[in-house]
Scaffold this motif. Structure first.
Motif, PDB file in Angstrom:
ATOM      1  N   ALA A 171      31.416  35.901  37.114  1.00  0.00           N
ATOM      2  CA  ALA A 171      29.989  36.427  36.994  1.00  0.00           C
ATOM      3  C   ALA A 171      30.288  38.151  37.455  1.00  0.00           C
ATOM      4  O   ALA A 171      29.496  39.000  36.872  1.00  0.00           O
ATOM      5  N   ARG A 172      31.091  38.621  38.042  1.00  0.00           N
ATOM      6  CA  ARG A 172      31.374  40.122  38.158  1.00  0.00           C
ATOM      7  C   ARG A 172      31.795  40.579  36.830  1.00  0.00           C
ATOM      8  O   ARG A 172      31.307  41.774  36.624  1.00  0.00           O
ATOM      9  N   CYS A 173      32.607  39.984  36.295  1.00  0.00           N
ATOM     10  CA  CYS A 173      32.953  40.459  34.767  1.00  0.00           C
ATOM     11  C   CYS A 173      31.703  40.453  33.908  1.00  0.00           C
ATOM     12  O   CYS A 173      31.622  41.678  33.155  1.00  0.00           O
TER      13      CYS A 173
ATOM     14  N   LEU B  99      43.821  40.916  57.538  1.00  0.00           N
ATOM     15  CA  LEU B  99      42.691  41.323  58.306  1.00  0.00           C
ATOM     16  C   LEU B  99      41.265  41.227  57.951  1.00  0.00           C
ATOM     17  O   LEU B  99      41.156  41.775  56.578  1.00  0.00           O
ATOM     18  N   SER B 100      40.135  40.946  58.524  1.00  0.00           N
ATOM     19  CA  SER B 100      39.004  40.847  57.792  1.00  0.00           C
ATOM     20  C   SER B 100      38.069  41.345  58.936  1.00  0.00           C
ATOM     21  O   SER B 100      38.054  41.218  59.859  1.00  0.00           O
ATOM     22  N   GLY B 101      37.018  42.035  58.333  1.00  0.00           N
ATOM     23  CA  GLY B 101      35.803  42.627  58.983  1.00  0.00           C
ATOM     24  C   GLY B 101      35.613  44.062  58.502  1.00  0.00           C
ATOM     25  O   GLY B 101      34.675  44.629  59.292  1.00  0.00           O
ATOM     26  N   GLY B 102      36.324  44.662  57.748  1.00  0.00           N
ATOM     27  CA  GLY B 102      35.886  45.797  57.329  1.00  0.00           C
ATOM     28  C   GLY B 102      36.203  46.785  58.523  1.00  0.00           C
ATOM     29  O   GLY B 102      36.747  46.584  59.346  1.00  0.00           O
ATOM     30  N   SER B 103      35.942  47.989  58.322  1.00  0.00           N
ATOM     31  CA  SER B 103      36.088  49.065  59.430  1.00  0.00           C
ATOM     32  C   SER B 103      35.454  48.621  60.634  1.00  0.00           C
ATOM     33  O   SER B 103      36.003  49.295  61.657  1.00  0.00           O
TER      34      SER B 103
ATOM     35  N   VAL C 283      46.030  33.096  52.924  1.00  0.00           N
ATOM     36  CA  VAL C 283      44.818  32.582  53.719  1.00  0.00           C
ATOM     37  C   VAL C 283      43.624  33.746  53.503  1.00  0.00           C
ATOM     38  O   VAL C 283      42.482  33.342  53.178  1.00  0.00           O
ATOM     39  N   LYS C 284      44.226  35.153  53.824  1.00  0.00           N
ATOM     40  CA  LYS C 284      43.165  36.234  53.494  1.00  0.00           C
ATOM     41  C   LYS C 284      42.720  36.221  52.435  1.00  0.00           C
ATOM     42  O   LYS C 284      41.616  36.418  51.836  1.00  0.00           O
ATOM     43  N   MET C 285      43.402  35.835  51.159  1.00  0.00           N
ATOM     44  CA  MET C 285      43.174  36.028  49.807  1.00  0.00           C
ATOM     45  C   MET C 285      42.185  34.885  49.450  1.00  0.00           C
ATOM     46  O   MET C 285      41.035  35.012  48.855  1.00  0.00           O
TER      47      MET C 285
ATOM     48  N   GLN D 265      35.003  45.326  41.852  1.00  0.00           N
ATOM     49  CA  GLN D 265      35.783  44.361  42.398  1.00  0.00           C
ATOM     50  C   GLN D 265      37.334  44.779  42.194  1.00  0.00           C
ATOM     51  O   GLN D 265      37.721  45.650  41.615  1.00  0.00           O
ATOM     52  N   LYS D 266      38.187  44.732  43.509  1.00  0.00           N
ATOM     53  CA  LYS D 266      39.384  45.236  43.839  1.00  0.00           C
ATOM     54  C   LYS D 266      40.351  44.358  43.380  1.00  0.00           C
ATOM     55  O   LYS D 266      41.416  44.725  43.597  1.00  0.00           O
ATOM     56  N   GLY D 267      40.087  43.075  43.249  1.00  0.00           N
ATOM     57  CA  GLY D 267      41.226  42.007  42.695  1.00  0.00           C
ATOM     58  C   GLY D 267      41.638  40.845  43.354  1.00  0.00           C
ATOM     59  O   GLY D 267      41.978  39.872  42.967  1.00  0.00           O
TER      60      GLY D 267
ATOM     61  N   GLY E 239      47.105  45.018  55.003  1.00  0.00           N
ATOM     62  CA  GLY E 239      46.291  45.338  53.972  1.00  0.00           C
ATOM     63  C   GLY E 239      45.966  43.954  53.353  1.00  0.00           C
ATOM     64  O   GLY E 239      46.583  42.908  53.796  1.00  0.00           O
ATOM     65  N   ASN E 240      45.157  44.344  52.008  1.00  0.00           N
ATOM     66  CA  ASN E 240      45.148  43.006  51.205  1.00  0.00           C
ATOM     67  C   ASN E 240      46.036  43.039  50.369  1.00  0.00           C
ATOM     68  O   ASN E 240      45.960  43.149  49.195  1.00  0.00           O
ATOM     69  N   SER E 241      47.153  42.519  50.759  1.00  0.00           N
ATOM     70  CA  SER E 241      48.509  42.417  49.514  1.00  0.00           C
ATOM     71  C   SER E 241      48.472  41.074  49.019  1.00  0.00           C
ATOM     72  O   SER E 241      48.099  39.912  49.711  1.00  0.00           O
TER      73      SER E 241
ATOM     74  N   HIS F  75      40.206  33.697  51.579  1.00  0.00           N
ATOM     75  CA  HIS F  75      38.889  34.281  52.501  1.00  0.00           C
ATOM     76  C   HIS F  75      37.968  34.990  51.550  1.00  0.00           C
ATOM     77  O   HIS F  75      36.852  34.897  51.399  1.00  0.00           O
ATOM     78  N   ASN F  76      38.668  35.831  50.857  1.00  0.00           N
ATOM     79  CA  ASN F  76      37.942  36.784  49.859  1.00  0.00           C
ATOM     80  C   ASN F  76      37.481  36.052  48.553  1.00  0.00           C
ATOM     81  O   ASN F  76      36.311  36.412  48.029  1.00  0.00           O
ATOM     82  N   GLY F  77      38.153  35.085  48.115  1.00  0.00           N
ATOM     83  CA  GLY F  77      37.810  34.241  46.966  1.00  0.00           C
ATOM     84  C   GLY F  77      36.343  33.554  47.423  1.00  0.00           C
ATOM     85  O   GLY F  77      35.153  33.459  46.660  1.00  0.00           O
ATOM     86  N   ILE F  78      36.359  33.034  48.585  1.00  0.00           N
ATOM     87  CA  ILE F  78      35.084  32.207  49.346  1.00  0.00           C
ATOM     88  C   ILE F  78      34.146  33.214  49.445  1.00  0.00           C
ATOM     89  O   ILE F  78      32.856  33.244  49.010  1.00  0.00           O
ATOM     90  N   GLU F  79      34.561  34.632  49.781  1.00  0.00           N
ATOM     91  CA  GLU F  79      33.570  35.617  50.040  1.00  0.00           C
ATOM     92  C   GLU F  79      32.627  35.847  48.620  1.00  0.00           C
ATOM     93  O   GLU F  79      31.726  36.085  48.700  1.00  0.00           O
ATOM     94  N   TYR F  80      33.611  36.169  47.506  1.00  0.00           N
ATOM     95  CA  TYR F  80      33.029  36.417  46.245  1.00  0.00           C
ATOM     96  C   TYR F  80      31.973  35.147  46.003  1.00  0.00           C
ATOM     97  O   TYR F  80      30.995  35.374  45.631  1.00  0.00           O
ATOM     98  N   ALA F  81      32.148  33.872  46.116  1.00  0.00           N
ATOM     99  CA  ALA F  81      31.423  32.848  45.933  1.00  0.00           C
ATOM    100  C   ALA F  81      30.251  32.973  46.663  1.00  0.00           C
ATOM    101  O   ALA F  81      29.007  32.755  46.048  1.00  0.00           O
TER     102      ALA F  81
END
Ligand code: 6PG
Length: 467
Positions: A284-286, A126-130, A179-181, A257-259, A100-102, A183-189
């Motif tokens: 920006a999401r806030c 893990l990235s890529g959704g379902s 590194v997954k975290m 946003q899930k965090g 998970g996204n721990s 990835h998500n930071g870059i994803e948000y940007a």
């Protein structure tokens, strides 16, 4: 019952698709979910490849030693509860994987707690959704020796990019989840940049969703191409079945946003790394969440929105160039943060491997990541991606277009914080003498904090002028 290769706990959309992917790749999977019938249904679908356990003890009993249990449960207390339930059922040498996204610091704590019982705890990002879970995710593995034992199976189920499995053993402990975290930071940007490009087209250029569609499709096919730009084009291409209007026009402008993006921004600050656009995307999401207040404020305060009176085609072309350059800046920020964390934590993170793993399967996959992988192949110890000659050439060639976009956004009242902060990052990074001498002067004046001088060694205080 025995002979199963891996146990999968948590059979929601992601977990069930992962089980299907594992079974397609030859694994025999023992299944467990607290929801009644979830395991039975999936077990029936997988036939001889799936075993539906009614309890965790039954799942553990079905696994060959050393046992591997993969958790696909929501991040947070569910992971701790699963570990507490599993540890009495496992033996030294067994492994628990959290897919998970721990939060990576939670993973570090869990690694220590499991190690005390001889069980290895692994954090896999893990990235890529379902869809990725079903067809091939990008996998960022963190952990110790058990990763080698388990990796053939995970290489098999991972996405493939240029013939290479999108699986990498990032490092020990929380390294995979870190590194997954990021990835998500870059994803948000990246998502924020795309959203700002949309807003500039919508606001300053007055374009409809239908007008924008060919532009986004062009970008998707071009150097800016990647999964998120493709997603944006698909969003623009979708009409509301009832009204026939573009669906995007009817979606509330409030981003959830899930965090993980916030964790990434926080972590860059914890490691003392400048990653302003990752943080800006969270801000920006806030800001988007203040929807009722923004609507009231617009009525009360007015808005400086204006239509662009210049060459529209030229601004659109600039926007595409600026998007690519800003994407490069965002990646430079994210990779610098990973490099700093790896150094401080003593993780042997191979940034080239991270770029290669992100070329396929994950949400931020893009053509640019191929260039980034090539940059690290040229120099694995790059101080910053902007120092790679090809990456810099890519940014420098778009410098003027990027500034024109930033100016157009500012002068037309279109908020574009990510485009602007990504540009400010590049400008600050290549400013040999930055504004901080003035900050140091103020700190010493009001707090006697001392300052370094450029003309002599040591720390100094000044007797500051009275006014
Ligand atoms: C992925 C995604 C995935 C998820 C995000 C969404 O890599 O597959 O990043 O992890 O879609 O967590 O995050 P938000 O809900 O915070 O936007």
């Amino acid at each position: 019952m025995s002979g199963y290769d891996i146990g999968l706990v948590g059979l929601g959309t992601m977990g069930a698709n992962l089980a299907r992917n594992l079974a397609d790749n030859g694994a025999r999977v023992a299944l467990y979910d607290p929801a009644p019938d979830a395991a039975a249904r999936l077990g029936a679908e997988l036939g001889a490849k799936g075993y539906a356990a009614k309890a965790l003890a039954e799942l553990c009993g079905a696994l060959d030693a050393p046992r591997t249990v993969f958790l696909m449960v929501p991040a947070g207390s569910a992971v701790d509860q699963s570990i507490a339930d599993l540890l009495p059922l496992l033996s030294p040498g067994d492994a628990i994987i959290d897919g998970g996204n721990s939060l990576y610091t939670d993973t570090e704590r869990r690694v220590a707690a499991c190690a005390a019982r001889g069980v290895e705890f692994l954090g896999f990002g893990l990235s890529g959704g379902s869809e990725g879970a079903r067809r091939g995710p990008s996998i960022m593995a963190g952990g110790g020796a058990a990763v080698d034992r388990i990796s053939p199976l995970f290489r098999a189920i991972a996405a493939k990019a240029e013939g290479e499995a999108c699986f990498a053993h990032i490092g020990p402990g929380g390294a995979g989840h870190f590194v997954k975290m990021l990835h998500n930071g870059i994803e948000y940007a990246l998502m924020q940049l795309i959203a700002e490009a949309y807003q500039i087209m919508h606001g300053a250029l007055g374009m409809s969703a239908r007008d924008m569609l060919p532009v986004f499709r062009g970008w998707a096919a071009g150097e800016q191409g990647g999964f998120l730009v493709e997603c944006a084009a698909r969003v623009l291409a979708t009409d509301d079945p009832e009204s026939g209007r573009p669906l995007v026009d009817l979606i509330e402008d409030r981003a959830g946003q899930k965090g993980t993006g916030k964790w990434a921004a926080n972590a860059t600050l914890d490691f003392g790394v400048a990653a302003p656009t990752l943080a800006e995307a969270v801000h920006a999401r806030c800001m988007s969440a203040l929807r009722p207040e923004r609507i009231e404020a617009q009525q009360a305060l007015g808005h400086p929105a204006a239509r662009y009176a210049g060459d529209r085609g030229a601004l659109l072309a600039d926007l595409g160039e600026a998007l690519l350059a800003a994407n490069a800046s965002v990646h430079a920020q994210g990779f610098a943060a990973m490099a700093a964390a790896a150094t401080e934590k003593g993780w042997p993170v191979d940034l080239g491997a991270v770029a290669r793993v992100w070329r396929g399967g994950c949400i931020i996959r893009s053509r640019l990541l191929g260039k980034i992988a090539a940059a690290y192949a040229r120099d694995a110890r790059l101080a910053n991606l902007l120092r790679d000659p090809d990456m810099w050439a890519l940014v420098a060639a778009r410098d003027a277009a990027w500034r024109r976009v930033a100016v157009a956004a500012i002068s037309h009242g279109t908020p574009a914080p990510a485009f602007q902060s990504a540009l400010a990052y590049v400008d600050a990074y290549r400013t040999g003498r930055l504004w901080a001498n003035m900050i140091e002067g103020q700190r010493d004046l009001f707090g006697a904090h001392g300052f370094g001088r450029i003309d002599r060694p040591g720390r100094h205080h000044a007797d500051w002028a009275a006014s």
